[in-house]
Design a protein around this motif. Structure first.
Motif, short mmCIF file in Angstrom:
data_model
loop_
_atom_site.label_atom_id
_atom_site.label_comp_id
_atom_site.label_asym_id
_atom_site.label_seq_id
_atom_site.Cartn_x
_atom_site.Cartn_y
_atom_site.Cartn_z
N LYS A 166 0.84 -1.19 0.00
CA LYS A 166 0.00 0.00 0.00
C LYS A 166 0.87 1.24 0.00
CE LYS A 166 -3.69 2.28 2.59
NZ LYS A 166 -4.56 2.22 3.81
N LEU A 167 0.59 2.16 -0.89
CA LEU A 167 1.33 3.41 -0.99
C LEU A 167 0.62 4.49 -0.19
CD1 LEU A 167 2.21 3.41 -4.79
CD2 LEU A 167 3.60 2.63 -2.89
N GLY A 168 1.34 5.58 0.02
CA GLY A 168 0.77 6.70 0.76
C GLY A 168 -0.33 7.39 -0.04
N GLU A 169 -1.15 8.14 0.66
CA GLU A 169 -2.25 8.85 0.02
C GLU A 169 -1.73 9.93 -0.90
OE1 GLU A 169 -6.24 11.46 1.28
OE2 GLU A 169 -4.88 10.63 2.80
N ILE A 170 -2.32 10.03 -2.08
CA ILE A 170 -1.91 11.02 -3.07
C ILE A 170 -2.82 12.24 -2.95
CG2 ILE A 170 -1.65 11.52 -5.53
CD1 ILE A 170 -1.11 8.57 -5.98
N HIS A 171 -2.24 13.40 -2.78
CA HIS A 171 -2.99 14.65 -2.71
C HIS A 171 -2.82 15.39 -4.04
CE1 HIS A 171 -3.81 14.33 1.62
NE2 HIS A 171 -2.58 13.82 1.71
#
Length: 282
Positions: A166-171
């Motif tokens: 799982k990757l970090g949240e993209i803003h």
């Protein structure tokens, strides 16, 4: 970087319970340069005791004969797998096996992924054999090997093995809203538009406009004329709000409503005007 595991390879071949299993014989590993190689023998029950060293100019070659039970035979799957115990990463290398069961595989530094090439601990080498059918596959640890790098050209060690997850949240950052033109430019064009209003009324008067009919027109169709004139003014107000505060998504629905009112009321209002013209009232 993620490599196939031994469990994944065995899942592809037959693992049904049976008396016989895939094994190998006449196995040996040769490590070193072409003119100076260290050769060690091993079996399916006895591994090489000493840790072998693979230098930056060396090659490693494994030779053996695969067997199904007691008969020499070519399996469907035959791999030499190098595994780093600390991270659990593995690199499989397929053996080239003939119909007679004789097979071999040769690797050098360039064949190893960087995660294993820069390992600080010896790599465990295993032979994986398996095939379709009832004969059981096998995973046999046969020797350990320490990878030696070229001291004159050190290989950059990765910060950490690359793994899927799982990757970090993209803003998302959208482009800023377009800015309005300078006020001076806007005032000049606004003054130009307003200057046409007196010219419009002057031209209407010179061309025969008759304000005396205003009362009669309102009397014949008061709602239509009021709504038509009001919708024209409302549309100008919508344009003003779009210029000053609204965005396109706020403007379009309101414009649709105002345009609908203008169309319906204008049809009746202009029809009333045409009726008076056809009657000779100008």
């Amino acid at each position: 970087m993620r490599f196939p595991t031994a469990a994944t390879v065995l899942a592809l071949v037959g693992t049904a319970h049976a008396a016989s299993s895939w094994t190998f014989a006449d196995a040996s590993v040769a490590v070193g340069k072409a003119s100076d190689k260290v050769v060690e023998k091993f079996t399916d029950s006895t591994r090489v005791k000493q840790t072998l060293a693979l230098g930056h100019r060396d090659s490693l070659k494994v030779s053996l004969t695969t067997k199904e039970g007691a008969q020499a035979k070519r399996p469907h799957q035959a791999f030499l797998v190098l595994r780093e115990a600390a991270s659990g990463l593995e690199a499989p290398f397929a053996l080239t096996v003939k119909e007679s069961g004789k097979g071999s595989v040769q690797i050098t530094h360039k064949d190893l992924p960087v995660q294993l090439l820069t390992s600080q601990t010896p790599l465990e080498a295993s032979i994986i054999l398996g095939s379709t059918g009832a004969t059981k596959g096998s995973v046999t640890a046969v020797f350990d090997i320490a990878v030696k790098l070229d001291p004159g050209h050190p290989t950059a060690s990765p910060a950490a093995p690359l793994r899927y997850g799982k990757l970090g949240e993209i803003h998302h950052i959208f482009r800023a809203d377009p800015k309005n033109p300078p006020k001076v430019v806007s005032l000049v064009f606004a003054a130009g538009v307003l200057a046409t209003v007196p010219a419009l009324f002057l031209g209407w008067t010179l061309l025969g406009g008759n304000f005396a009919h205003a009362q009669k027109a309102v009397g014949n169709a008061p709602v239509s004329h009021a709504l038509f004139f009001g919708s024209i003014m409302a549309m100008e107000g919508v344009f003003l709000l779009y210029y000053s505060a609204w965005n396109l998504f706020q403007t379009l629905p309101v414009m649709g409503v105002v345009a609908g009112v203008a169309f319906l009321s204008g049809t009746k209002a202009l029809g009333e005007v045409q009726g008076r013209r056809l009657a000779g009232e100008r």
